[in-house]
Design an enzyme around this catalytic site. Sequence first.
Site, PDB file in Angstrom:
ATOM      1  CB  SER A 144      -0.958  -0.030   1.202  1.00  0.00           C
ATOM      2  OG  SER A 144      -1.949   0.956   1.082  1.00  0.00           O
ATOM      3  CD  GLU A 248      -2.191  -2.630  -3.866  1.00  0.00           C
ATOM      4  OE1 GLU A 248      -3.408  -2.723  -3.650  1.00  0.00           O
ATOM      5  OE2 GLU A 248      -1.454  -1.828  -3.270  1.00  0.00           O
ATOM      6  CG  HIS A 318      -5.369  -2.797   0.037  1.00  0.00           C
ATOM      7  ND1 HIS A 318      -4.602  -2.397  -1.039  1.00  0.00           N
ATOM      8  CD2 HIS A 318      -5.080  -1.934   1.046  1.00  0.00           C
ATOM      9  CE1 HIS A 318      -3.896  -1.338  -0.708  1.00  0.00           C
ATOM     10  NE2 HIS A 318      -4.167  -1.032   0.544  1.00  0.00           N
TER      11      HIS A 318
END
Length: 348
Positions: A144, A248, A318
């Site tokens: 992230s 992502e 995630h």
Amino acid sequence: MNKRSFIKSLGVGLAAIPMFGKSEALAMANQIQPLLKGNVLKAGDTIGIIAPASAVTGEDSITLTKEVLEYFGFKVKEGKYIRERYGNLAGTDDQRLEDLHAMFSDKSVAGILCVRGGAGASRLLQRIDYDMIAKNPKALIGYSDITALIMAFQAKIGLVTFHGPVGTSTWSNYVAKTFTDQFMENKLATYSNPDKKGDDIVQYKDRITTINPGVAEGKLLGGNLTLISGLCGSPFLPDFTGSILFLEEINESPEKVDRMFCQLMNAGILSKIKGFVFGKCTDCSPSGGYGSLNLDQILNDFIKPLNIPSYSGAVIGHINNQFLLPVGVKAKIDANKGTIEILEKALV
């Protein structure tokens, strides 16, 4: 200007690359060889835990992170400011930077696990002591917002880092096995989505979709789409020439995802890569009706015309059971099978 001064002017740690002529140095400014690698971890080692981005939400987050590491037999050292809060951040920039530097410089710490991502790691990039970190290479793990550190360490000093679970992730048996394989056994792993057919005759969950068939090899680079697109034009992105790019995302509307792919295209990144893998875009569905493009349309618009091996649906991002990918090493993807094969040891 002599060779040493020239390479230093590029913002690259001198310890990270050999002395080349100017043309070679320019070509390698963001594609550093040889790579810097941390040591294989073993039971009894000390792992440092830090929060270089968003604030830790409650003492349980730290407790669970410690329990995870103790499960593998590690000792744990907390960052001095891990419980601090400055707005949404885990302390001021000075505090978070001090914890990051302290864990790399501490000879007793073998590796570093970020407790969580969130936001704020990019604020540190211009002030990081990359030369010090190049002299103390260690495995750093996160995803992230930690993508900012992953990209900067690869761009500046060629440090292999790891895109994978943070301390507050769900550490399933699947994740625990990948962690053991990668960090304690230093295996050359092949990653593919878990087989979840169960009683069904076909797999319904975590399917992969081939965008362009084929096999490609290259340096494995990637992370969160927002972070990578946001670093375009800065010195904190590595050279993507000949690389395998994985991405992502979470909680972004298709319009924003489309805009970020435009940024990667306009920055020349997409035209440089040899292969592409898209993981999960969690909660990225279009609004009601046909008010926006969907993810399949975006990938068909930006990736399919590249005519390079590419697929989507990899368990990256995630989610609970996610791949643990070493960033910077050579890898091979098979877009027909939906696999990522690591071809180079990530640790020493």
